[in-house]
Design a protein around this motif. Structure first.
Motif, PDB file in Angstrom:
ATOM      1  N   ASP A   1       4.379   3.899   8.168  1.00 49.20           N
ATOM      2  CA  ASP A   1       3.595   3.014   9.044  1.00 49.20           C
ATOM      3  C   ASP A   1       4.340   2.730  10.348  1.00 49.20           C
ATOM      4  O   ASP A   1       4.127   1.688  10.984  1.00 49.20           O
ATOM      5  CB  ASP A   1       3.298   1.679   8.332  1.00 49.20           C
ATOM      6  CG  ASP A   1       2.133   1.796   7.357  1.00 49.20           C
ATOM      7  OD1 ASP A   1       1.473   2.848   7.324  1.00 49.20           O
ATOM      8  OD2 ASP A   1       1.869   0.815   6.637  1.00 49.20           O
TER       9      ASP A   1
ATOM     10  N   ASP B   1       0.815  -1.222   0.000  1.00 48.09           N
ATOM     11  CA  ASP B   1       0.000   0.000   0.000  1.00 48.09           C
ATOM     12  C   ASP B   1       0.853   1.278   0.000  1.00 48.09           C
ATOM     13  O   ASP B   1       0.329   2.389  -0.038  1.00 48.09           O
ATOM     14  CB  ASP B   1      -0.989   0.008   1.185  1.00 48.09           C
ATOM     15  CG  ASP B   1      -0.322  -0.132   2.530  1.00 48.09           C
ATOM     16  OD1 ASP B   1       0.692  -0.852   2.632  1.00 48.09           O
ATOM     17  OD2 ASP B   1      -0.802   0.478   3.504  1.00 48.09           O
ATOM     18  N   HIS B   2       2.172   1.091   0.032  1.00 45.58           N
ATOM     19  CA  HIS B   2       3.099   2.235  -0.009  1.00 45.58           C
ATOM     20  C   HIS B   2       3.969   2.248  -1.267  1.00 45.58           C
ATOM     21  O   HIS B   2       4.239   3.300  -1.818  1.00 45.58           O
ATOM     22  CB  HIS B   2       3.984   2.254   1.247  1.00 45.58           C
ATOM     23  CG  HIS B   2       3.186   2.449   2.495  1.00 45.58           C
ATOM     24  ND1 HIS B   2       3.182   3.625   3.196  1.00 45.58           N
ATOM     25  CD2 HIS B   2       2.315   1.626   3.131  1.00 45.58           C
ATOM     26  CE1 HIS B   2       2.355   3.517   4.219  1.00 45.58           C
ATOM     27  NE2 HIS B   2       1.809   2.302   4.206  1.00 45.58           N
TER      28      HIS B   2
ATOM     29  N   HIS C   1       0.622   4.791  10.343  1.00 47.90           N
ATOM     30  CA  HIS C   1      -0.056   3.533  10.004  1.00 47.90           C
ATOM     31  C   HIS C   1      -1.568   3.707   9.824  1.00 47.90           C
ATOM     32  O   HIS C   1      -2.372   2.964  10.371  1.00 47.90           O
ATOM     33  CB  HIS C   1       0.249   2.471  11.077  1.00 47.90           C
ATOM     34  CG  HIS C   1      -0.047   1.088  10.644  1.00 47.90           C
ATOM     35  ND1 HIS C   1      -0.038   0.032  11.525  1.00 47.90           N
ATOM     36  CD2 HIS C   1      -0.391   0.573   9.441  1.00 47.90           C
ATOM     37  CE1 HIS C   1      -0.364  -1.077  10.881  1.00 47.90           C
ATOM     38  NE2 HIS C   1      -0.576  -0.779   9.606  1.00 47.90           N
ATOM     39  N   HIS C   2      -1.953   4.747   9.088  1.00 43.00           N
ATOM     40  CA  HIS C   2      -3.346   4.975   8.690  1.00 43.00           C
ATOM     41  C   HIS C   2      -4.299   5.093   9.895  1.00 43.00           C
ATOM     42  O   HIS C   2      -5.492   4.803   9.780  1.00 43.00           O
ATOM     43  CB  HIS C   2      -3.847   3.863   7.760  1.00 43.00           C
ATOM     44  CG  HIS C   2      -2.821   3.403   6.759  1.00 43.00           C
ATOM     45  ND1 HIS C   2      -2.583   4.087   5.597  1.00 43.00           N
ATOM     46  CD2 HIS C   2      -1.951   2.351   6.777  1.00 43.00           C
ATOM     47  CE1 HIS C   2      -1.607   3.462   4.922  1.00 43.00           C
ATOM     48  NE2 HIS C   2      -1.203   2.422   5.622  1.00 43.00           N
TER      49      HIS C   2
HETATM   50 ZN   LIG Z   1       0.364   1.148   5.184  1.00 46.04          ZN
END
Ligand SMILES: [Zn+2]
Length: 298
Positions: free
Chosen positions: A201, A108-109, A226-227
């Motif tokens: 994150d 996701d990064h 981390h969202h």
């Molecule tokens: Zn992430």
């Protein structure tokens, strides 16, 4: 996409009043005797540092455009965001990225980063010393190799150049960790009296080690780690950063329960004003070196 302008000029005006407001936001500037050393000369004219938290759904990506025209991309969203990333670069007129940072190898990064490297001129690329056996990571390494780039190590102490007046330093990873999230490169960007802390994150262990390292964590804007997971943004860390604004890069209806109520409550209690990609789309925070302006897509 048209960014609807929603201006939040919290810190209007000039001079001492502004300085004291900023100082109140950023505890580290309050120490008497340090004022002359820490106060950078104000940037001239309309020279803005743009820090854009791109809406890439459940993932993360920050694009920095400096007054000098130099650019930096930190993370590039998920694999299915490759075209979205290219569209963003086109939209913001980016032909060259002076620096690209993959905070850590999670999809996701770095998912969209291979394509970005394929399609854009890149100066330097930084990755932490963390490997992964995923196809996504392999694909990134192949793109880096094809471009003839040499990976530089992302770790605490690394300083980066984004042109005159901007100070960029990595504050983490301080050590090596088994856990990939804790290997996240954490980047602090300072422009005049404003600062940003971009945390990837990084989880509580990395936060603890950053605190112990004695680094100046204070920042006006915090990319919430981390969202918004409860693994990150510990109270001790938050109290050291003392952000006025917290940005959460998170997708709608994600399966992870991000952001968690625990973290949202903690931010609220500390008086942090929160912006979220899932609710507001792309979020741009501009600094003229003295005051911040926030624009959201919706
Ligand atoms: Zn992430």
């Amino acid at each position: 996409m048209n960014l609807l302008t929603k201006r939040f000029q919290r810190l209007a005006g000039k001079g001492l009043l502004i300085f004291s407001l900023i100082a109140a936001l950023c505890g580290c500037s309050l120490e008497p005797g340090l004022l002359n050393e820490t106060a950078a000369p104000p940037p001239q004219g309309e020279s803005l540092l743009r820090v854009i938290f791109l809406d890439v759904g459940q993932g993360a990506s920050q694009l920095l455009i400096a007054p000098s025209g130099k650019t930096m991309l930190i993370d590039a969203g998920n694999n299915d965001n490759e075209q979205t990333m290219l569209d963003y670069l086109h939209k913001y007129g980016i032909k060259r990225l002076d620096t690209v940072i993959g905070t850590h190898p999670d999809a996701d990064h770095i998912g969209g980063m291979d394509k970005v490297i394929d399609e854009t001129e890149v100066g330097n690329i930084y990755l932490p010393k963390a490997s992964s056996n995923t196809k996504t990571f392999e694909s990134l390494l192949k793109s880096i190799q094809r471009k003839g780039l040499k990976v530089k190590t992302a770790k605490a102490g690394v300083q980066l150049d984004l042109g005159e007046g901007i100070k960029i330093k990595m504050l983490a990873p301080v050590k090596s960790y088994e856990d990939s999230n804790n290997m996240s490169a954490v980047v602090k960007v300072t422009y005049g009296k404003n600062s940003f802390l971009l945390t990837g994150d990084a989880e509580s262990q990395s936060e603890k080690d950053m605190l112990a390292s004695g680094a100046d964590l204070c920042a006006d804007v915090l990319l919430v780690g981390h969202h918004g997971s409860k693994s990150s943004t510990t109270l001790a860390f938050l109290k050291a950063v003392k952000p006025r604004y917290g940005i959460i890069q998170v997708g709608k209806d994600n399966n992870y329960g991000h952001p968690t109520q625990t973290v949202l409550q903690r931010l609220k209690k500390q008086g942090v004003e929160v912006y979220r990609n899932d609710l507001q789309g792309t979020i741009e925070v501009d600094s003229d070196g003295t005051k911040l302006t926030i624009q959201t897509e919706r």
